[in-house]
Design an enzyme around this catalytic site. Structure first.
Site, mmCIF file in Angstrom:
data_model
loop_
_atom_site.group_PDB
_atom_site.id
_atom_site.type_symbol
_atom_site.label_atom_id
_atom_site.label_comp_id
_atom_site.label_asym_id
_atom_site.label_seq_id
_atom_site.Cartn_x
_atom_site.Cartn_y
_atom_site.Cartn_z
ATOM 1 N N ARG A 213 1.077 -1.121 -0.217
ATOM 2 C CA ARG A 213 -0.170 -0.183 0.294
ATOM 3 C C ARG A 213 0.954 1.230 -0.055
ATOM 4 N NH1 ARG A 213 -4.910 1.504 3.875
ATOM 5 N NH2 ARG A 213 -5.114 3.855 2.791
ATOM 6 N N ASN B 208 -10.056 -4.342 -0.654
ATOM 7 C CA ASN B 208 -10.239 -3.487 -2.186
ATOM 8 C C ASN B 208 -9.386 -3.747 -3.216
ATOM 9 O OD1 ASN B 208 -11.600 -1.213 -1.649
ATOM 10 N ND2 ASN B 208 -10.050 -0.528 -0.259
ATOM 11 N N CYS C 291 -19.540 -1.840 1.106
ATOM 12 C CA CYS C 291 -18.311 -0.755 1.019
ATOM 13 C C CYS C 291 -18.773 0.062 1.926
ATOM 14 C CB CYS C 291 -18.110 0.236 -0.636
ATOM 15 S SG CYS C 291 -17.244 1.255 -0.189
ATOM 16 N N HIS D 60 -16.049 3.584 -4.969
ATOM 17 C CA HIS D 60 -15.137 4.869 -4.599
ATOM 18 C C HIS D 60 -15.551 5.975 -5.799
ATOM 19 C CE1 HIS D 60 -12.227 3.081 -1.739
ATOM 20 N NE2 HIS D 60 -13.573 2.651 -1.082
ATOM 21 N N TYR E 81 -14.557 10.104 -1.968
ATOM 22 C CA TYR E 81 -13.406 9.854 -3.586
ATOM 23 C C TYR E 81 -13.904 10.639 -4.257
ATOM 24 C CZ TYR E 81 -12.142 5.646 -0.374
ATOM 25 O OH TYR E 81 -11.783 4.628 0.774
#
Length: 443
Positions: free
Chosen positions: A96, A150, A171, A201, A251
């Site tokens: 990440r 994700n 989500c 998102h 987002y």
């Protein structure tokens, strides 16, 4: 009396798991789970053990007859499951960090589900999820896969296209927005209906009804809206919202306020660190709490982790599927003809009626014209990424990167892709192929 349902949690060593256990306990009367199997990889075995012991203490305190099992043998856990929840992070927080930090070097948004980072996350994650699906097809063909790994939209679409598993993506953002609305209007959420349009998102709320009366203009006129701690946010321009006639997901700040968020990300990198580094510190603090042998409940500090209400959404979905409740939930499902300018086999995030046979997406009353371009563009990039991940195709991965709205040029896309794939080599085995046109550049 012991329940008869078996729940498997892939990524059971996650810091989110105590919230899921809490939800199972709270709803046990309508969701009679008798076994919970927590599964993780060897690298996560220590955390898995800590989570398992906390989960057992929570169940013991509840006095319910729920067996808690922990294993690194995924197939053993999946056999005979009724529900499988996936909450994995391929490459863990180190990967990440690459998703967030490498794009910033090229003046591009760095984020784990949006832009280049989201595409790379999909390339790492989709083959692993499809491996889990193959185990489910063999060992638990009637089970439901509830995915909140994700990038959830891409993962859901990959499963729908490339497996026979019954799957729904979740989500936390929609359920969080519904809770915010209930506080805003000071009403029970049953009296409020929000219409969600878009993909994971990347959604907009096109209308909000209270007792059947539209209140979207009141929300547009209000100076603040729902946002989450893990995404930098400032209030939307009233002029912008009034002409959009909808409320964007937080987002969408990455698309509508790109320059500002780039500056915020660079500043965070110099001060508090990337989001991955912040999360790592939070995780360390949470696991110190989880180790306490006196702790027998979900600690309040978990809400700071980001992703609040994920597990509540999962438990509500399981309960609705099991009981055929036919209530409305916002989920990631196959498009069909709901959003007519997207492919029928695309994954979309919309309101659905949840039946025992699965969620049925509801028709949309309106789709703002101005959102169609960015929605179609990002969905195309996601679909290209899915096929690149499934086939190990470097060319498709490049096309996804080039055509993403947040990537400014072919040259930067090529550099980004090469550097990110180099860092991720260990998690991209399909790209190390001798087939022409495939594999990581130079290797």
């Amino acid at each position: 009396m012991k329940g008869n349902l078996k729940l498997v949690v892939i990524g059971g060593g996650s810091s989110y798991t105590p919230e899921l256990i809490e939800g199972v306990i709270q709803h046990h009367g309508q969701l009679p789970i008798g076994e919970i199997w927590l599964v993780d990889i060897e690298a996560g075995a220590a955390k898995l053990q800590i989570i398992t012991e906390l989960s057992k203490r929570m169940v013991e305190k509840s006095k319910l007859l729920i067996e808690i099992h922990a294993t690194t043998d995924r197939r053993k856990a999946i056999a005979g499951a009724d529900f499988v929840c996936t909450q994995i992070r391929v490459g863990m927080l180190e990967a990440r960090k690459w998703d967030e930090q490498i794009p910033l070097k090229y003046e591009v948004i760095g984020q784990e589900t949006t832009g280049p980072g989201g595409l790379m996350n999909g390339l790492r994650t989709i083959p692993v999820i499809l491996d889990i699906c193959r185990d489910m097809e063999e060992l638990a063909p009637d089970a439901w896969l509830l995915n909140f790994t994700n990038p959830a939209g891409m993962v859901t679409e990959a499963v729908l296209k490339h497996s026979n598993v019954k799957s729904v993506g979740l989500c936390n953002s929609p359920i969080g927005f519904q809770k915010w609305l209930a506080e805003f209007f000071e009403l029970p959420s049953e009296r409020i209906y929000s219409e969600f349009v878009g993909i994971n998102h990347l959604h907009w709320v096109s209308d909000v009804f209270v007792d059947g009366v539209s209140r979207i203009q009141q929300l547009i006129d209000y100076p603040q809206t729902y946002h989450a701690s893990n995404v930098p946010y400032q209030d939307w321009s009233h002029r912008f919202l009034s002409s959009l006639k909808a409320i964007p997901s937080y987002y969408l700040s990455y698309y509508y306020r790109t320059d500002e968020l780039l500056q915020e990300q660079r500043e965070a990198g110099r001060t508090s660190g990337s989001r991955a580094e912040v999360v790592q510190r939070l995780e360390n603090e949470l696991f110190e709490l989880y180790r306490d042998p006196e702790l027998a409940e979900k600690p309040k500090q978990l809400e700071q982790r980001g992703g609040a209400y994920y597990s509540e959404a999962a438990v509500l979905l399981m309960k609705s599927l099991h009981n055929d409740t036919r209530d409305i939930q916002t989920l990631n499902v196959r498009n069909g003809r709901i959003i007519d300018f997207l492919p029928e086999d695309a994954s979309i995030e919309v309101n659905c009626v949840v039946t025992k046979q699965g969620p049925i997406p509801l028709p949309l009353s309106k789709i703002p014209e101005s959102i169609k371009g960015v929605l179609a563009a990002v969905k195309q990039c996601e679909s290209l990424t899915i096929e690149a991940a499934v086939h190990g195709d470097h060319g498709l991965a490049l096309q996804a990167m080039v055509h993403h709205p947040l990537v400014p040029s072919v040259h930067i896309a090529e550099q980004l892709l090469d550097e990110m794939m180099q860092c991720n080599q260990a998690y991209l085995p399909l790209f190390h192929s001798s087939n022409p046109g495939k594999g990581v550049k130079g290797g």
